[in-house]
Each structure stands twice: as C-alpha cells, then as structure tokens.
Enzyme design. Structure first.
Site, short mmCIF file in Angstrom:
data_model
loop_
_atom_site.label_atom_id
_atom_site.label_comp_id
_atom_site.label_asym_id
_atom_site.label_seq_id
_atom_site.Cartn_x
_atom_site.Cartn_y
_atom_site.Cartn_z
N HIS A 186 0.81 -1.22 0.00
CA HIS A 186 0.00 0.00 0.00
C HIS A 186 0.84 1.27 0.00
O HIS A 186 0.33 2.38 0.08
CB HIS A 186 -0.92 -0.01 1.22
N LYS A 188 2.97 4.46 -1.09
CA LYS A 188 2.96 5.40 -2.21
C LYS A 188 4.17 6.32 -2.10
O LYS A 188 4.19 7.26 -1.30
CB LYS A 188 1.68 6.24 -2.24
N ASP A 193 14.96 11.45 -9.46
CA ASP A 193 16.26 12.07 -9.19
C ASP A 193 16.38 12.36 -7.69
O ASP A 193 16.40 11.43 -6.90
CB ASP A 193 16.46 13.31 -10.05
#
Length: 537
Positions: A186, A188, A193
C-alpha cells in the site's frame, strides 16, 4: 536496541484480527554505541521539545530546510507535477504504488519518453501483485508495465509484492475481487532524481482528476535516498515481472529471483516474514538517522531562525510499526491545543481512537481537552459508493463506525466534531471521491511577552496509511511525521487543511443514527462475515 512487543487491542468488526507490532524502541547505549550525531547541536523550542525527544527514540530523524517541502493542492496538479518530473528525469525514477491503472497509457508513454532521452536513467516500479494482476488475462496493470520491460530491458525493473497472508487453499478459493482483503503493498512513494512525493494517491485516472488526496513534495536528496532504500528493500522481497516476446504481447509472468533475500511468501510465509523483518528493521530504527549535513553558508542565517524535522514512518505487519507509536506520542503532547484528523475510510485503530479521545477529553485535567476535528468521506464520496457485491455495503458500514465513534466521544465528554467531505456524488457529473488521510496539530505556546498563543499546524503526518487495524495488521505502509516552527511551511499546511474543510459539513449522532443512515441487517451481516473469514475490505 531493546524492543518491547505488545499485543494490539481487539479490532473493529469490519477488520481482521491484528497481529503484534513493535512498540516504541528503547535506546540502549554501550561502549560501542553513541547517539546519532544528527541529534547533536539541534533543538526545537517549546512546545515541540517534549515530543520530538520521544520521536527521536522511535524513528530515524532528518533535519531539513522548510523550503525543501512543497504542498500540492489537488489531483490535477499532482499528475502534472509527476509527469513533468518524470519527463525531466536524468538518473532514477522509483514509483511505489498499489497499482497503475490499466489504461494509463499517457503516464507510461511519459516514462518511455524519459527512458529514450536518457540512456543512463534507471526506472524501478513496485506495485501489489494481487491488485496489479486482478484483470489478467485481460489488460491489467501488469500487462501495461510489461511493455516497458520489453522496450528497455536494461533500464526498467518491475516488482510486485505478494502478501504472505494469502496462500494455499485460501488463495485458490477466494475470488480476485476480494482477495486484496488479506494484505497489500500500500506504499505510495514517487521518487525522481533527488525529489520524492509522499502521498496516499495511487496512479490511475481518478487519482489524477476527481479523487481528493494529499501530496507533499520533498526536494531533499537525503530524504529521497532514504525512501529509495525502503523502496528497493521491498522490491527485493517481491516478485519480478517478466514480459512476453514483443511489445504487443500481453503475456507476462511473475517469477521469484533466487537473489531475493527471502523465500517465496507463497511457499514459506513464516520464514518470509522473518526475513523481511530483518531487512526492514534496520531502516526503520533511530540508528538509521543520517549524519548531519555541513551547514550551507547561503542559508546559515535562515536555518538559525527555524527548524524542520522529518521522521519516516513504516509499517510491516505483523512485526514492525513505527507509525502507531509516533502518532500516539504526537497526540499525547501536553502542549497540544487542537488537531484535525482525516481518513477517507474512518475506522481508526483502537489505540489511535483512544488517543484521539484522551487528547480531547475534558475529564483528564482541570483544563479543557484539545479541540478535535475529524474529516471523513460522506457515503456518496466513498470510493465504494454503489459498487457491486459486498464492497457496495462499505459506505454505510463506515457511517455505522462513525456513529460508534461519536457515541464514544459523548461518553468520554470529549471536544471532537465529525465532518463529512462531499463534492458532488460519485458516478455523477462533477462527482468526486475522498481519499485524503493524515493529521495536522496545533500547539499552545507563550509569546516573548509571556502571553499564551496558538501556533501551527506545527506537525503533520503524510503518507499511505488509513490508520486502521487493517493498515497495521495487513498492509505495507510508509509515511512521514514532519515537525516545524517555520511560519511559511505552517502556512502551506494550514492552506491544505482549510482547502479540505471547505467541502465538509458537521454530522452528529442524530443524523448518523437516523432511518436514512442507519446500518441495516445486510451491512451488519457483511461486517460479521468479514471478521469471521479473517479478511478486510
């Protein structure tokens, strides 16, 4: 480091039985151990000092500049910002998400364009195996990403995490539509860079158009490097996506590389959990704090005026959780004046629920408790609104859980209001869903003249977690608790909070318990069934 384990409280009926987590780590110093040097020579003035010293014992600490943090307003800005950063990438892109929508050809084309322009660019994408292959053998997240592997085999790696909780007969019998209730990747994290976006948003069209979440951009190489280590660690204990023979081929397979530092979770889930814990524990401990960066002469005077600290938070059930003790520490601060807590799916873990109630209770001291506000999705802004099958019962189930919480608020004599977010109706024109989660906290302080004042938000939590028993008992989660006394950054957080409040209205027990909102027998039976079979929707 000494680790004390505690068993979680019983979970809500909608959620599975929880396992165990690591509680707040206690530091032990020896002749070969010294406190992380990043703690030395830095301090946060009252009212931050008390709880930051406790947070230093829970999670790694990054002292950064407030100017390295930006806050995006909504899904369209998030998508445009992400595409722009990907298009200009030079060295690395790492994306950790539940899934990438099977029709997100524009996003994949943007990654393709960046790879074509920069032969040295490396792309690493991590999704969940169950969610990423749900539609197989039809077009899916996996088949979409396989095209990148075909075109750039030396530059792209796609990994898919599979929960160790769904194996054997259970995996064979449970339908794809609901098998995600036994655990997911789950996290995110969207790194490009030397910048990383922390969010609760996945990568699909609704999250780019009409699904409200939160999005914080950290332009710090040290922070981006740290979250890249988390990303790579999870990738190393995940399946590898191997593509078919041509870009047009929809065939793909998930294989378990022999180089992975853990056994296949489908064949040996217990040893897998043990190996994964050994891999992630060092990254989540306070000892992972970086060495302090040398002062930048161009910003030295500014850095003397304000201080900003980032604490990365990680949950790997059932053995590791730094987010839960960090949140309860924040809510127990004696200087806490008020807070706003938000979750699209409001069903807080019992320890969080009790911390919210305790912080706002009028009976715990001679003064009034902290003013608490809860923001959550109205049924018609819930992502499961009008969904087919058992998932369509979730919006009224969450309303029922909100009613239960307000009943607890009344019994605790707490200063908490619950507000529901609604912007149109899901499925209708201009209808939005609500997926934001986090907390903003305000603190009582004294001015130089000795007068009491309220400052803030002086801290916020951003990340993937919904703060439920499911989040801490089944899913992989990553977030950050950020503390600041910088007025500009506090202004950004305040604007973000007010922007979400704009679409809310207060609801109470009378409305939630009324005939139109009352949970019927089908909802209650569904909640009971989910609890019995040990999953969570």
């Amino acid at each position: 480091m000494i680790v004390r384990r505690t068993r979680l409280f019983d979970c809500h009926p909608l959620l599975p039985r929880c396992g165990r987590i690591l509680s707040r780590p206690q530091r032990r110093l020896s002749s070969t151990t010294s406190p992380p040097t990043s703690f030395q020579g830095t301090s946060i003035p009252s009212p931050w000092a008390g709880f930051t010293s406790q947070l230093d014992q829970i999670a790694p600490r990054f002292d950064i500049s407030a100017g390295e943090i930006d806050v995006l307003d909504g899904p369209k800005e998030f998508y445009q910002t992400l595409k722009l950063k990907i298009r200009n990438a030079k060295t690395r892109i790492y994306l950790s998400t539940l899934y990438i929508g099977k029709t997100e050809h524009e996003l994949v084309s943007t990654i393709h364009e960046a790879l074509s322009k920069s032969p040295n660019l490396k792309v690493s994408i991590l999704t969940d195996a169950l969610r990423g292959t749900r539609e197989d053998p039809e077009p899916s997240c996996a088949s979409l990403l396989a095209s990148l592997v075909v075109d750039f085999p030396d530059q792209v790696e796609i990994r898919m995490y599979h929960t160790p909780n769904l194996t054997g007969l259970r995996k064979r019998l449970i339908p794809k539509r609901i098998n995600e209730g036994w655990g997911l990747q789950h996290i995110k994290l969207y790194g490009v860079d030397d910048e990383v976006i922390l969010s609760g948003a996945n990568l699909s069209s609704d999250y780019f158009t009409n699904r409200q979440d939160r999005y914080h951009v950290f332009s710090s190489k040290r922070v981006t490097d740290y979250f890249a280590r988390i990303h790579q660690a999870v990738c190393s204990i995940s399946f590898l996506l191997q593509a078919g023979d041509s870009p047009s081929s929809a065939s793909h397979t998930l294989t378990w590389p022999s180089s992975n530092p853990a056994p296949n979770p489908l064949s040996d889930p217990k040893r897998y959990i043990s190996a994964a814990t050994s891999l992630l524990l060092p990254l989540s401990s306070p000892s992972a704090s970086p060495l302090p960066s040398p002062p930048d002469s161009s910003t030295a005077q500014k850095s003397n005026a304000t201080m900003t600290i980032l604490y990365p938070l990680l949950s790997h059930p059932p053995t590791l959780n730094t987010e839960l003790p960090a949140l309860t520490t924040l809510l127990s601060s004696p200087s806490l004046h008020s807070y706003t807590f938000t979750a699209g799916y409001f069903n807080p873990h019992p320890l969080i629920a009790s911390s919210l109630l305790a912080a706002s209770s009028n009976s715990i001291s001679t003064s009034r408790g902290a003013l608490g506000t809860i923001l959550t999705a109205s049924p018609s802004a819930n992502g499961f609104f009008n969904s087919p099958g058992i998932s369509g019962l979730l919006p009224p189930a969450y309303s029922h859980l909100s009613l239960r919480f307000l009943q607890q608020v009344r019994l605790a004599n707490a200063n908490i209001k619950l507000r529901e977010w609604q912007r149109g109706v899901v499925g209708e024109k201009d209808g939005w869903t609500y997926h934001a989660k986090g907390i903003w906290t305000y603190f009582s302080s004294q001015s130089p003249g000795g007068e009491d004042k309220v400052v803030g938000p002086g801290a916020t939590v951003i990340g993937s977690s919904n703060y439920t028993s499911r989040s801490y008992g089944l899913d992989l989660e990553v977030g950050a608790l950020v503390v600041t006394d910088d007025e500009v950054l506090m202004g950004k957080w305040r604007k973000e909070e007010e922007g979400l409040r704009e679409w809310t209205r207060e609801v109470g027990e009378t409305e939630l318990g009324g005939e139109e909102r009352k949970a019927g027998w089908r909802v209650r039976v569904a909640m009971w069934i989910v609890k019995i079979v040990g999953g969570s929707l």
